[in-house]
Write a protein that holds these residues in place. Structure first.
Motif, PDB file in Angstrom:
ATOM      1  N   ASP A  62       1.051  -1.126   0.094  1.00  0.00           N
ATOM      2  CA  ASP A  62       0.134  -0.215  -0.037  1.00  0.00           C
ATOM      3  C   ASP A  62       0.848   1.296   0.026  1.00  0.00           C
ATOM      4  N   ASP A  63       0.247   2.398   0.319  1.00  0.00           N
ATOM      5  CA  ASP A  63       1.160   3.868   0.069  1.00  0.00           C
ATOM      6  C   ASP A  63       1.951   3.897   1.179  1.00  0.00           C
ATOM      7  N   GLN A  64       1.719   3.008   2.383  1.00  0.00           N
ATOM      8  CA  GLN A  64       2.802   3.223   3.491  1.00  0.00           C
ATOM      9  C   GLN A  64       3.800   2.049   3.555  1.00  0.00           C
ATOM     10  N   GLY A  65       3.757   1.054   2.457  1.00  0.00           N
ATOM     11  CA  GLY A  65       4.699   0.027   2.020  1.00  0.00           C
ATOM     12  C   GLY A  65       4.319  -1.032   2.950  1.00  0.00           C
ATOM     13  N   ARG A  66       3.105  -1.271   3.253  1.00  0.00           N
ATOM     14  CA  ARG A  66       2.566  -2.396   3.928  1.00  0.00           C
ATOM     15  C   ARG A  66       2.201  -3.344   3.218  1.00  0.00           C
ATOM     16  N   PRO A  67       1.921  -4.561   3.285  1.00  0.00           N
ATOM     17  CA  PRO A  67       1.619  -5.760   2.445  1.00  0.00           C
ATOM     18  C   PRO A  67      -0.127  -5.579   2.170  1.00  0.00           C
ATOM     19  N   VAL A  68      -0.389  -5.662   1.175  1.00  0.00           N
ATOM     20  CA  VAL A  68      -2.007  -5.315   0.899  1.00  0.00           C
ATOM     21  C   VAL A  68      -2.537  -6.882   1.494  1.00  0.00           C
ATOM     22  N   ASN A  69      -3.511  -6.838   2.228  1.00  0.00           N
ATOM     23  CA  ASN A  69      -4.146  -7.928   2.639  1.00  0.00           C
ATOM     24  C   ASN A  69      -5.253  -8.609   1.660  1.00  0.00           C
ATOM     25  N   PRO A  70      -4.989  -9.697   1.198  1.00  0.00           N
ATOM     26  CA  PRO A  70      -5.758 -10.498   0.126  1.00  0.00           C
ATOM     27  C   PRO A  70      -7.092 -10.863   0.839  1.00  0.00           C
ATOM     28  N   ARG A  71      -7.517 -10.770   2.140  1.00  0.00           N
ATOM     29  CA  ARG A  71      -8.881 -10.945   2.728  1.00  0.00           C
ATOM     30  C   ARG A  71      -9.638  -9.697   2.278  1.00  0.00           C
ATOM     31  N   GLN A  72      -8.884  -8.443   2.223  1.00  0.00           N
ATOM     32  CA  GLN A  72      -9.852  -7.407   1.850  1.00  0.00           C
ATOM     33  C   GLN A  72      -9.918  -6.867   0.341  1.00  0.00           C
ATOM     34  N   TYR A  73      -8.865  -7.340  -0.394  1.00  0.00           N
ATOM     35  CA  TYR A  73      -8.768  -6.870  -1.819  1.00  0.00           C
ATOM     36  C   TYR A  73      -8.899  -8.106  -2.705  1.00  0.00           C
ATOM     37  N   VAL A  74      -9.482  -7.648  -3.849  1.00  0.00           N
ATOM     38  CA  VAL A  74      -9.441  -8.656  -4.843  1.00  0.00           C
ATOM     39  C   VAL A  74      -8.879  -8.028  -6.249  1.00  0.00           C
ATOM     40  N   ILE A  75      -8.335  -8.962  -7.260  1.00  0.00           N
ATOM     41  CA  ILE A  75      -7.969  -8.605  -8.243  1.00  0.00           C
ATOM     42  C   ILE A  75      -8.806  -8.599  -9.221  1.00  0.00           C
ATOM     43  N   ASP A  76      -9.128  -7.126  -9.935  1.00  0.00           N
ATOM     44  CA  ASP A  76     -10.143  -7.048 -10.787  1.00  0.00           C
ATOM     45  C   ASP A  76      -9.653  -6.971 -12.424  1.00  0.00           C
ATOM     46  N   CYS A  77     -10.073  -7.734 -13.363  1.00  0.00           N
ATOM     47  CA  CYS A  77      -9.762  -7.795 -14.709  1.00  0.00           C
ATOM     48  C   CYS A  77     -10.819  -7.081 -15.331  1.00  0.00           C
ATOM     49  N   SER A  78     -10.719  -6.019 -16.073  1.00  0.00           N
ATOM     50  CA  SER A  78     -11.934  -5.558 -16.893  1.00  0.00           C
ATOM     51  C   SER A  78     -12.018  -6.073 -18.235  1.00  0.00           C
ATOM     52  N   SER A  79     -12.895  -5.674 -18.997  1.00  0.00           N
ATOM     53  CA  SER A  79     -13.071  -6.203 -20.509  1.00  0.00           C
ATOM     54  C   SER A  79     -11.830  -5.620 -21.126  1.00  0.00           C
ATOM     55  N   ASN A  80     -11.344  -4.519 -20.988  1.00  0.00           N
ATOM     56  CA  ASN A  80     -10.535  -3.709 -21.864  1.00  0.00           C
ATOM     57  C   ASN A  80      -9.042  -4.137 -21.512  1.00  0.00           C
ATOM     58  N   GLY A  81      -9.140  -5.091 -20.673  1.00  0.00           N
ATOM     59  CA  GLY A  81      -7.592  -5.485 -20.411  1.00  0.00           C
ATOM     60  C   GLY A  81      -6.801  -5.070 -19.322  1.00  0.00           C
ATOM     61  N   SER A  82      -7.606  -3.994 -18.757  1.00  0.00           N
ATOM     62  CA  SER A  82      -6.831  -3.343 -17.443  1.00  0.00           C
ATOM     63  C   SER A  82      -7.003  -4.281 -16.250  1.00  0.00           C
ATOM     64  N   VAL A  83      -6.093  -4.333 -15.491  1.00  0.00           N
ATOM     65  CA  VAL A  83      -6.093  -5.078 -14.150  1.00  0.00           C
ATOM     66  C   VAL A  83      -5.798  -3.947 -13.100  1.00  0.00           C
ATOM     67  N   SER A  84      -6.732  -4.302 -11.954  1.00  0.00           N
ATOM     68  CA  SER A  84      -6.754  -3.145 -10.906  1.00  0.00           C
ATOM     69  C   SER A  84      -6.988  -4.178  -9.821  1.00  0.00           C
ATOM     70  N   ILE A  85      -6.545  -3.536  -8.528  1.00  0.00           N
ATOM     71  CA  ILE A  85      -6.899  -4.182  -7.195  1.00  0.00           C
ATOM     72  C   ILE A  85      -7.943  -3.370  -6.415  1.00  0.00           C
ATOM     73  N   ILE A  86      -9.078  -3.913  -5.984  1.00  0.00           N
ATOM     74  CA  ILE A  86     -10.140  -3.231  -5.455  1.00  0.00           C
ATOM     75  C   ILE A  86     -10.592  -3.707  -4.160  1.00  0.00           C
ATOM     76  N   PRO A  87     -11.340  -2.921  -3.256  1.00  0.00           N
ATOM     77  CA  PRO A  87     -11.668  -3.602  -1.993  1.00  0.00           C
ATOM     78  C   PRO A  87     -12.762  -4.735  -2.316  1.00  0.00           C
ATOM     79  N   LYS A  88     -12.880  -5.903  -1.538  1.00  0.00           N
ATOM     80  CA  LYS A  88     -13.881  -6.848  -1.978  1.00  0.00           C
ATOM     81  C   LYS A  88     -15.265  -6.417  -1.826  1.00  0.00           C
ATOM     82  N   HIS A  89     -15.751  -5.574  -0.891  1.00  0.00           N
ATOM     83  CA  HIS A  89     -16.998  -5.104  -0.813  1.00  0.00           C
ATOM     84  C   HIS A  89     -17.697  -4.315  -2.221  1.00  0.00           C
ATOM     85  N   LEU A  90     -16.302  -3.618  -2.785  1.00  0.00           N
ATOM     86  CA  LEU A  90     -16.732  -2.900  -4.231  1.00  0.00           C
ATOM     87  C   LEU A  90     -16.913  -4.112  -5.147  1.00  0.00           C
TER      88      LEU A  90
END
Length: 106
Positions: A62-90
Motif C-alpha cells: 500500500d501507500d505506506q509500504g505495508r503488504p496488501v491484505n488479500p482478505r480485503q482486496y481482489v484482483i479485478d480484470c476488466s473487459s478492456n484488459g486493465s487489471v486493478s486491485i479493488i476492495p472486496k465489498h466494491l
C-alpha cells in the motif's frame, strides 16, 4: 414363412440393439475418461491461479509500504484488459450490477 420372417426381423432388431448398447457403453467409458482428464486440468488451473494470486499479493504494497491484505482486496480484470486491485465489498457490488445488466440483455 410369415412367422419365420417375423422371427428374423425380431432377431435382427435384438442384434442391432445389442450393438447399440455396446457402442453406448464404449462411448460412456470414453466420456468418463474425458471428464476425469478435464477435472484434473481444471484442478491444475485452479492451483496455478491460486499460486499466481498469492504471488501477486505477496508483492503488493500500500501507500505506506505495508503488504496488501488479500482478505480485503481482489484482483479485478476488466473487459478492456486493465487489471486493478479493488476492495472486496466494491467487487461484490460490481458483480451484482453486472449480473443485472446481463439479465436485462437477455
Amino acid at each position: 414363412v410369415a412367422a419365420q420372417k417375423c422371427r428374423k426381423r425380431k432377431l435382427n432388431a435384438i442384434l442391432n440393439l445389442e450393438e447399440d448398447v455396446c457402442n453406448l457403453q464404449t462411448q460412456k467409458e470414453s466420456l468418463k475418461k474425458e471428464h476425469s482428464q478435464c477435472s484434473r486440468s481444471i484442478n491444475q488451473i485452479k492451483q496455478k491461479l491460486k499460486n499466481l494470486y498469492h504471488d501477486i499479493f505477496s508483492r503488493l504494497r500500500d501507500d505506506q509500504g505495508r503488504p496488501v491484505n488479500p482478505r480485503q482486496y481482489v484482483i479485478d480484470c476488466s473487459s478492456n484488459g486493465s487489471v486493478s486491485i479493488i476492495p472486496k465489498h466494491l467487487a461484490k457490488s460490481e458483480q451484482k450490477q453486472d449480473n443485472r445488466k446481463e439479465q436485462k440483455q437477455k
